[in-house]
Scaffold this motif. Structure first.
Motif, PDB file in Angstrom:
ATOM      1  N   VAL A  11       0.873  -1.176   0.000  1.00 35.62           N
ATOM      2  CA  VAL A  11       0.000   0.000   0.000  1.00 35.62           C
ATOM      3  C   VAL A  11       0.912   1.228   0.000  1.00 35.62           C
ATOM      4  O   VAL A  11       1.533   1.560   1.003  1.00 35.62           O
ATOM      5  CB  VAL A  11      -0.906   0.014   1.250  1.00 35.62           C
ATOM      6  N   GLU A  12       1.005   1.852  -1.144  1.00 35.40           N
ATOM      7  CA  GLU A  12       1.983   2.942  -1.317  1.00 35.40           C
ATOM      8  C   GLU A  12       1.561   3.796  -2.490  1.00 35.40           C
ATOM      9  O   GLU A  12       1.330   3.289  -3.590  1.00 35.40           O
ATOM     10  CB  GLU A  12       3.374   2.320  -1.569  1.00 35.40           C
ATOM     11  N   ASP A  13       1.455   5.122  -2.294  1.00 35.85           N
ATOM     12  CA  ASP A  13       0.992   5.982  -3.380  1.00 35.85           C
ATOM     13  C   ASP A  13       2.142   6.530  -4.218  1.00 35.85           C
ATOM     14  O   ASP A  13       1.934   7.027  -5.318  1.00 35.85           O
ATOM     15  CB  ASP A  13       0.159   7.150  -2.826  1.00 35.85           C
ATOM     16  N   ASP A  14       3.356   6.445  -3.732  1.00 34.06           N
ATOM     17  CA  ASP A  14       4.502   6.953  -4.483  1.00 34.06           C
ATOM     18  C   ASP A  14       4.920   5.917  -5.536  1.00 34.06           C
ATOM     19  O   ASP A  14       5.344   4.803  -5.196  1.00 34.06           O
ATOM     20  CB  ASP A  14       5.647   7.223  -3.499  1.00 34.06           C
ATOM     21  N   VAL A  55       2.582  -1.176   4.546  1.00 31.15           N
ATOM     22  CA  VAL A  55       1.678  -0.030   4.490  1.00 31.15           C
ATOM     23  C   VAL A  55       2.413   1.288   4.710  1.00 31.15           C
ATOM     24  O   VAL A  55       3.070   1.493   5.734  1.00 31.15           O
ATOM     25  CB  VAL A  55       0.567  -0.176   5.564  1.00 31.15           C
ATOM     26  N   ASP A  56       2.265   2.170   3.738  1.00 27.65           N
ATOM     27  CA  ASP A  56       2.718   3.554   3.862  1.00 27.65           C
ATOM     28  C   ASP A  56       1.661   4.299   4.676  1.00 27.65           C
ATOM     29  O   ASP A  56       0.473   3.986   4.579  1.00 27.65           O
ATOM     30  CB  ASP A  56       2.829   4.145   2.446  1.00 27.65           C
ATOM     31  N   LEU A  57       2.072   5.264   5.492  1.00 23.54           N
ATOM     32  CA  LEU A  57       1.083   5.956   6.333  1.00 23.54           C
ATOM     33  C   LEU A  57       0.447   7.159   5.632  1.00 23.54           C
ATOM     34  O   LEU A  57      -0.717   7.451   5.824  1.00 23.54           O
ATOM     35  CB  LEU A  57       1.721   6.391   7.653  1.00 23.54           C
ATOM     36  N   GLY A  58       1.230   7.862   4.805  1.00 24.61           N
ATOM     37  CA  GLY A  58       0.680   9.042   4.141  1.00 24.61           C
ATOM     38  C   GLY A  58       0.054   8.670   2.805  1.00 24.61           C
ATOM     39  O   GLY A  58       0.743   8.539   1.797  1.00 24.61           O
ATOM     40  N   LEU A  59      -1.250   8.494   2.797  1.00 21.58           N
ATOM     41  CA  LEU A  59      -1.949   8.096   1.572  1.00 21.58           C
ATOM     42  C   LEU A  59      -2.861   9.228   1.134  1.00 21.58           C
ATOM     43  O   LEU A  59      -3.308  10.026   1.961  1.00 21.58           O
ATOM     44  CB  LEU A  59      -2.754   6.813   1.827  1.00 21.58           C
TER      45      LEU A  59
HETATM   46 CA    CA Z   1       2.871   8.354   0.775  1.00 22.60          CA
END
Ligand code: CA
Length: 230
Positions: A11-14, A55-59
């Motif tokens: 889970v990562e938006d980058d 899991v990335d925290l900043g989504l």
């Molecule tokens: Ca992020």
């Protein structure tokens, strides 16, 4: 089941980091599922039931903490946080939400893979209690409360046994100092982290090859302790 079949939900938006993770994990024969938002993470977790979540925290649509809490509500799946947030309160919040481990960005690939392997191993082993354990050269029988280094008896105090039991019960996960104090000393000594430090030092002096560089009774700075066993 071999490790080669484990499926990991990233889970990562980058995009850059997600690509690196995909390459890294597939090279280790993990199957990778990806989500770029908290919303997609919930959906992918439910439909794929992965063996581990990174899991990335900043989504973009929310906080990874929410993903952790929602998944944790129905699954004991190991969850490793991968985040640029380095403050202790943020790490603690992630552990409280149900994460098993925390890796900060920028991360080292070998370290991340080692954490992933360790988390998968712990979940395979489950919560079954380990009555006998070996720390370095010392064999410890937690049921009989006996410890031996070859023929030599190693004397551990009841308190030291209780601390070991607590660490074992948490199966290698980070145990917060407050929790360790509560479990080993009871609720009345909950603020006494100095006592805990003294106890850990004594345990290391008895069990570690080099107490100043512990291999087994490891401090996680600002968080607590964990017992690392091969
Ligand atoms: Ca992020």
């Amino acid at each position: 089941m071999t490790e080669a079949m484990h499926q990991i939900l990233v889970v990562e938006d980058d995009d850059g980091i997600r690509n690196v993770l995909r390459v890294l994990l597939t090279a280790e024969n993990y199957r990778v599922v990806e989500a770029t938002t908290a919303h997609r993470a919930d959906i992918e977790a439910r439909s794929h039931k992965p063996d581990l979540l990174l899991v990335d925290l900043g989504l973009p649509d929310g906080d990874g903490l929410g993903v952790i809490e929602r998944v944790r509500a129905w699954s004991p799946v190991p969850i490793v946080v991968l985040s640029a947030r380095t403050r202790e309160v943020e790490k603690i919040a992630a552990l409280d939400a149900g994460a098993d481990d925390y890796v900060t960005k920028p991360f080292s690939a070998p370290e991340l893979l080692a954490r992933v392997r360790a988390s998968l191993r712990r979940s395979v082993r489950g919560t079954e209690r380990l009555a006998m354990l070996r720390i370095g050269v010392t064999d410890i029988d937690l049921e009989q409360r006996r410890a031996k280094d070859g023929d030599r008896d190693v004397h551990l105090t009841p308190l030291e046994y209780r601390v070991l039991e607590s660490l074992v019960r948490h199966g290698g996960k980070i145990v917060r100092s407050q929790q360790l104090l509560r479990e080993a000393w009871g609720p009345d000594r909950s603020g006494d982290t100095r006592t805990l430090r003294v106890c850990m030092k004594n345990l290391r002096d008895k069990l570690e090859r080099d107490p100043r560089r512990p291999e087994f009774l490891v401090t996680e700075t600002g968080l607590g302790y964990r017992l690392l066993l091969p």
